[in-house]
Design a protein around this motif. Sequence first.
Motif, PDB file in Angstrom:
ATOM      1  N   GLY A 374       0.834  -1.158   0.075  1.00 26.95           N
ATOM      2  CA  GLY A 374       0.174   0.019  -0.090  1.00 26.95           C
ATOM      3  C   GLY A 374       0.857   1.311   0.001  1.00 26.95           C
ATOM      4  N   PRO A 375       0.560   1.686   0.986  1.00 24.06           N
ATOM      5  CA  PRO A 375       1.320   3.316   0.889  1.00 24.06           C
ATOM      6  C   PRO A 375       2.953   3.387   1.522  1.00 24.06           C
ATOM      7  CG  PRO A 375      -0.021   3.022   3.063  1.00 24.06           C
ATOM      8  CD  PRO A 375      -0.139   2.023   2.292  1.00 24.06           C
ATOM      9  N   TYR A 376       3.265   2.192   1.607  1.00 23.10           N
ATOM     10  CA  TYR A 376       4.906   1.909   1.976  1.00 23.10           C
ATOM     11  C   TYR A 376       5.283   0.928   0.996  1.00 23.10           C
ATOM     12  CZ  TYR A 376       2.515   3.209   6.360  1.00 23.10           C
ATOM     13  OH  TYR A 376       1.696   3.913   7.305  1.00 23.10           O
ATOM     14  N   PRO A 377       5.676   1.557  -0.387  1.00 23.06           N
ATOM     15  CA  PRO A 377       6.431   0.796  -1.218  1.00 23.06           C
ATOM     16  C   PRO A 377       7.803   0.307  -1.116  1.00 23.06           C
ATOM     17  CG  PRO A 377       6.186   3.129  -1.925  1.00 23.06           C
ATOM     18  CD  PRO A 377       5.287   2.964  -0.630  1.00 23.06           C
ATOM     19  N   ASP A 378       8.348   0.796  -0.096  1.00 24.50           N
ATOM     20  CA  ASP A 378       9.816   0.702   0.068  1.00 24.50           C
ATOM     21  C   ASP A 378       9.907  -0.800   1.332  1.00 24.50           C
ATOM     22  OD1 ASP A 378      10.851   2.106  -1.815  1.00 24.50           O
ATOM     23  OD2 ASP A 378      10.566   3.927  -0.361  1.00 24.50           O
ATOM     24  N   MET A 379       8.871  -1.165   1.535  1.00 24.91           N
ATOM     25  CA  MET A 379       8.746  -2.125   2.777  1.00 24.91           C
ATOM     26  C   MET A 379       9.757  -3.192   2.246  1.00 24.91           C
ATOM     27  SD  MET A 379       5.300  -4.294   4.190  1.00 24.91           S
ATOM     28  CE  MET A 379       4.488  -2.467   4.589  1.00 24.91           C
ATOM     29  N   PRO A 380      10.308  -3.888   3.020  1.00 28.87           N
ATOM     30  CA  PRO A 380      11.251  -4.935   2.646  1.00 28.87           C
ATOM     31  C   PRO A 380      10.199  -6.308   2.446  1.00 28.87           C
ATOM     32  CG  PRO A 380      12.586  -4.116   4.105  1.00 28.87           C
ATOM     33  CD  PRO A 380      11.028  -3.262   4.218  1.00 28.87           C
ATOM     34  N   PHE A 381      10.212  -6.909   1.382  1.00 30.77           N
ATOM     35  CA  PHE A 381       9.187  -7.905   0.944  1.00 30.77           C
ATOM     36  C   PHE A 381      10.294  -9.165   0.383  1.00 30.77           C
ATOM     37  CE2 PHE A 381       6.835  -9.634  -2.537  1.00 30.77           C
ATOM     38  CZ  PHE A 381       5.736 -10.433  -1.809  1.00 30.77           C
ATOM     39  N   ASN A 382       9.516 -10.426   0.826  1.00 31.19           N
ATOM     40  CA  ASN A 382      10.164 -11.425   0.232  1.00 31.19           C
ATOM     41  C   ASN A 382       8.977 -12.511   0.000  1.00 31.19           C
ATOM     42  OD1 ASN A 382      12.307 -13.149  -1.179  1.00 31.19           O
ATOM     43  ND2 ASN A 382      12.452 -14.234   0.924  1.00 31.19           N
ATOM     44  N   TYR A 383       9.298 -13.306  -1.052  1.00 27.33           N
ATOM     45  CA  TYR A 383       8.109 -14.366  -1.615  1.00 27.33           C
ATOM     46  C   TYR A 383       8.722 -15.549  -1.806  1.00 27.33           C
ATOM     47  CZ  TYR A 383       4.050 -15.533  -4.525  1.00 27.33           C
ATOM     48  OH  TYR A 383       2.828 -16.449  -4.936  1.00 27.33           O
ATOM     49  N   LEU A 384       8.382 -16.302  -0.694  1.00 26.55           N
ATOM     50  CA  LEU A 384       8.897 -17.741  -0.989  1.00 26.55           C
ATOM     51  C   LEU A 384       8.049 -18.760  -1.954  1.00 26.55           C
ATOM     52  CD1 LEU A 384       9.792 -18.230   2.776  1.00 26.55           C
ATOM     53  CD2 LEU A 384      11.471 -17.440   1.016  1.00 26.55           C
ATOM     54  N   LEU A 385       8.650 -19.756  -2.513  1.00 29.68           N
ATOM     55  CA  LEU A 385       8.228 -20.837  -3.253  1.00 29.68           C
ATOM     56  C   LEU A 385       8.295 -22.007  -2.449  1.00 29.68           C
ATOM     57  CD1 LEU A 385       8.671 -19.947  -7.116  1.00 29.68           C
ATOM     58  CD2 LEU A 385       6.528 -19.504  -5.702  1.00 29.68           C
ATOM     59  N   VAL A 386       7.301 -22.895  -2.232  1.00 28.80           N
ATOM     60  CA  VAL A 386       7.283 -23.893  -1.368  1.00 28.80           C
ATOM     61  C   VAL A 386       7.063 -25.189  -2.276  1.00 28.80           C
ATOM     62  CG1 VAL A 386       6.954 -25.219   0.728  1.00 28.80           C
ATOM     63  CG2 VAL A 386       7.224 -22.588   0.712  1.00 28.80           C
ATOM     64  N   GLY A 387       7.915 -26.390  -2.250  1.00 27.19           N
ATOM     65  CA  GLY A 387       7.467 -27.343  -3.032  1.00 27.19           C
ATOM     66  C   GLY A 387       6.357 -28.432  -2.513  1.00 27.19           C
ATOM     67  N   ILE A 388       5.414 -28.455  -3.181  1.00 24.23           N
ATOM     68  CA  ILE A 388       4.247 -29.444  -2.548  1.00 24.23           C
ATOM     69  C   ILE A 388       3.935 -30.795  -3.335  1.00 24.23           C
ATOM     70  CG2 ILE A 388       3.074 -27.337  -1.797  1.00 24.23           C
ATOM     71  CD1 ILE A 388       2.239 -28.953  -5.141  1.00 24.23           C
ATOM     72  N   ALA A 389       4.889 -31.154  -4.443  1.00 26.82           N
ATOM     73  CA  ALA A 389       4.545 -32.420  -5.155  1.00 26.82           C
ATOM     74  C   ALA A 389       5.115 -33.535  -4.359  1.00 26.82           C
ATOM     75  CB  ALA A 389       5.297 -32.258  -6.418  1.00 26.82           C
ATOM     76  N   ASP A 390       4.744 -34.804  -4.477  1.00 25.08           N
ATOM     77  CA  ASP A 390       5.239 -35.968  -3.857  1.00 25.08           C
ATOM     78  C   ASP A 390       6.529 -36.051  -4.588  1.00 25.08           C
ATOM     79  OD1 ASP A 390       5.822 -38.465  -4.000  1.00 25.08           O
ATOM     80  OD2 ASP A 390       3.879 -39.263  -3.220  1.00 25.08           O
ATOM     81  N   PRO A 391       7.732 -36.174  -3.925  1.00 27.23           N
ATOM     82  CA  PRO A 391       8.875 -36.338  -4.514  1.00 27.23           C
ATOM     83  C   PRO A 391       8.776 -37.449  -5.535  1.00 27.23           C
ATOM     84  CG  PRO A 391       9.217 -36.036  -2.198  1.00 27.23           C
ATOM     85  CD  PRO A 391       7.706 -36.318  -2.269  1.00 27.23           C
ATOM     86  N   ASP A 392       8.466 -38.846  -5.282  1.00 24.83           N
ATOM     87  CA  ASP A 392       8.469 -39.691  -6.197  1.00 24.83           C
ATOM     88  C   ASP A 392       7.559 -39.473  -7.541  1.00 24.83           C
ATOM     89  OD1 ASP A 392       9.726 -41.308  -4.456  1.00 24.83           O
ATOM     90  OD2 ASP A 392       7.995 -42.364  -3.723  1.00 24.83           O
ATOM     91  N   VAL A 393       6.422 -38.495  -7.377  1.00 26.00           N
ATOM     92  CA  VAL A 393       5.784 -38.268  -8.568  1.00 26.00           C
ATOM     93  C   VAL A 393       6.641 -37.241  -9.378  1.00 26.00           C
ATOM     94  CG1 VAL A 393       3.845 -37.050  -9.404  1.00 26.00           C
ATOM     95  CG2 VAL A 393       3.660 -38.731  -7.660  1.00 26.00           C
ATOM     96  N   TYR A 394       7.219 -36.424  -8.521  1.00 30.70           N
ATOM     97  CA  TYR A 394       8.050 -35.480  -9.403  1.00 30.70           C
ATOM     98  C   TYR A 394       9.444 -36.129 -10.035  1.00 30.70           C
ATOM     99  CZ  TYR A 394      11.393 -31.418  -9.869  1.00 30.70           C
ATOM    100  OH  TYR A 394      12.420 -30.490 -10.216  1.00 30.70           O
ATOM    101  N   ALA A 395       9.637 -37.020  -9.208  1.00 32.03           N
ATOM    102  CA  ALA A 395      11.318 -37.848  -9.708  1.00 32.03           C
ATOM    103  C   ALA A 395      10.580 -38.377 -11.038  1.00 32.03           C
ATOM    104  CB  ALA A 395      11.636 -38.729  -8.867  1.00 32.03           C
ATOM    105  N   SER A 396       9.330 -38.961 -11.023  1.00 32.95           N
ATOM    106  CA  SER A 396       8.790 -39.904 -12.361  1.00 32.95           C
ATOM    107  C   SER A 396       8.662 -38.826 -13.554  1.00 32.95           C
ATOM    108  CB  SER A 396       7.546 -40.374 -12.074  1.00 32.95           C
ATOM    109  OG  SER A 396       7.831 -41.350 -11.159  1.00 32.95           O
ATOM    110  N   ALA A 397       7.919 -37.637 -13.045  1.00 29.99           N
ATOM    111  CA  ALA A 397       7.928 -36.571 -14.036  1.00 29.99           C
ATOM    112  C   ALA A 397       9.155 -36.404 -14.858  1.00 29.99           C
ATOM    113  CB  ALA A 397       7.290 -35.439 -13.750  1.00 29.99           C
ATOM    114  N   VAL A 398      10.177 -35.904 -14.011  1.00 29.62           N
ATOM    115  CA  VAL A 398      11.390 -35.531 -14.629  1.00 29.62           C
ATOM    116  C   VAL A 398      12.244 -36.509 -15.330  1.00 29.62           C
ATOM    117  CG1 VAL A 398      13.918 -34.984 -13.663  1.00 29.62           C
ATOM    118  CG2 VAL A 398      11.950 -34.135 -12.648  1.00 29.62           C
ATOM    119  N   ALA A 399      11.757 -37.860 -14.992  1.00 39.30           N
ATOM    120  CA  ALA A 399      12.480 -39.183 -15.806  1.00 39.30           C
ATOM    121  C   ALA A 399      11.787 -39.105 -17.123  1.00 39.30           C
ATOM    122  CB  ALA A 399      12.209 -40.314 -14.987  1.00 39.30           C
ATOM    123  N   ARG A 400      10.692 -38.698 -17.067  1.00 33.06           N
ATOM    124  CA  ARG A 400       9.934 -38.693 -18.491  1.00 33.06           C
ATOM    125  C   ARG A 400      10.129 -37.306 -19.460  1.00 33.06           C
ATOM    126  NH1 ARG A 400       5.454 -39.727 -15.102  1.00 33.06           N
ATOM    127  NH2 ARG A 400       4.799 -37.596 -15.383  1.00 33.06           N
TER     128      ARG A 400
END
Length: 438
Positions: A374-400
Amino acid sequence: MSTLPEAPAAQPATDPLPADLIADVDRIITADTERLVDIFKDIHRNPELGFMEVRTARIVELALQNLGFDITKGIGTTGIAAIYRNGPGPVVMYRADMDANAIEEETGLDYASDVRVVRDDGTEVPVAHMCGHDAHVTWMLGMAHALVSLKDRWSGTLVLIGQPAEEPITGAKAMVDDGLYNFIPKPDVFIGMHTAPGPVGVVVSSPGPRMAGTDQVDILFHGVGGHGSMPHRAKDPVLMAAMAVVEFQSIVSRMIDPQQTAVLTVGSIQAGADNNVIPAEALVKANLRWYDPEVREIMLSAVKSVSEGIARTYGMPEDRLPEIIMKGGSSPLVNDVELAEQMAVSLGQVLGEANIVTDLPRATGSEDVQLLKGPYPDMPFNYLLVGIADPDVYASAVARGEEFPFTPHNPNYVVDLTAVPHGAKVAAYAMLGLLDRR
């Protein structure tokens, strides 16, 4: 709420989290996992579109109220602001968006959504959480429970935001315009978290520009309705819309510097009802993505010029040219460099450096979380992305040879249930890393 006595020697937030504090977070959230999974499944099973999140907001309100937060509800229609004052120290703000998508779920989960709603325009649409906002809400509630349980270990003020309508990119602005900062103190630092289709355990904290600016643009073509057998006696807005969709494709390819980021997508064309009737109007719903404001202006100007030129070609007078309707938008999301690097280090000390990504290429997806500054555009901000896929499902996709097993807004987007407590832990570690510690 009474203010606790000042801690004699609060540790600066840049210090590593003590091992016993990490163990306490893990213990509390692990013990809370069954409740958190139940909350997640309940929200997933009962999704709500933007500005309709009455039920979800009530879940947030009651859960945080029971923990001792001061609650203000109904900000920007359905938004929630919750404050927990725990002595002197930094004011740290955290946002969870609450809305779902107009997508029909195809996961086959036993808690899958079968919800359908009628929008204000009369159209009926399916609704499902295919972007992980159900997890975002659950993570915030799990983090809040852990931090209140550990309130003798930290000092400062928590400001937790349940935000409506992130998907249409209008909710953050609505909360600010509705007086958000009349109800909360100015934050010293602000963070957000979002699901990502990487494996559970991986967290992205990457500095600088992260997500594109966006605009939601409707183009309403006017015409003259008539019988399908006599098109010469009508002025066909369906044809105008179809021509515009094709012509729009040349805007990015021929008007934008190839080294710039620019995307123009048409997500919907709405016109008519019968096979043999030429309607009087046709609506084109477009979406723009950009990082450079000059690129935005080129695209918006070109959309207007192309649309008006087509309408003139098909005989529409100047007072019946297409209407360009700006529905919502956001600036690019830019992470504070120092804060992103600091959080990458602090989270890496807890989760392992190998699980922290700091150099992910910037995306063409968009957010409006940063507008909560809002009125404080210089406010320090950080946006994290967090993995949510089953690691085995993810690994299978990468293998394909696939980059991810699914993407946000896909009808098969699945938040693995192990990501529910893990995300709450990440949120708690992140917040504790920014608060003073006792």
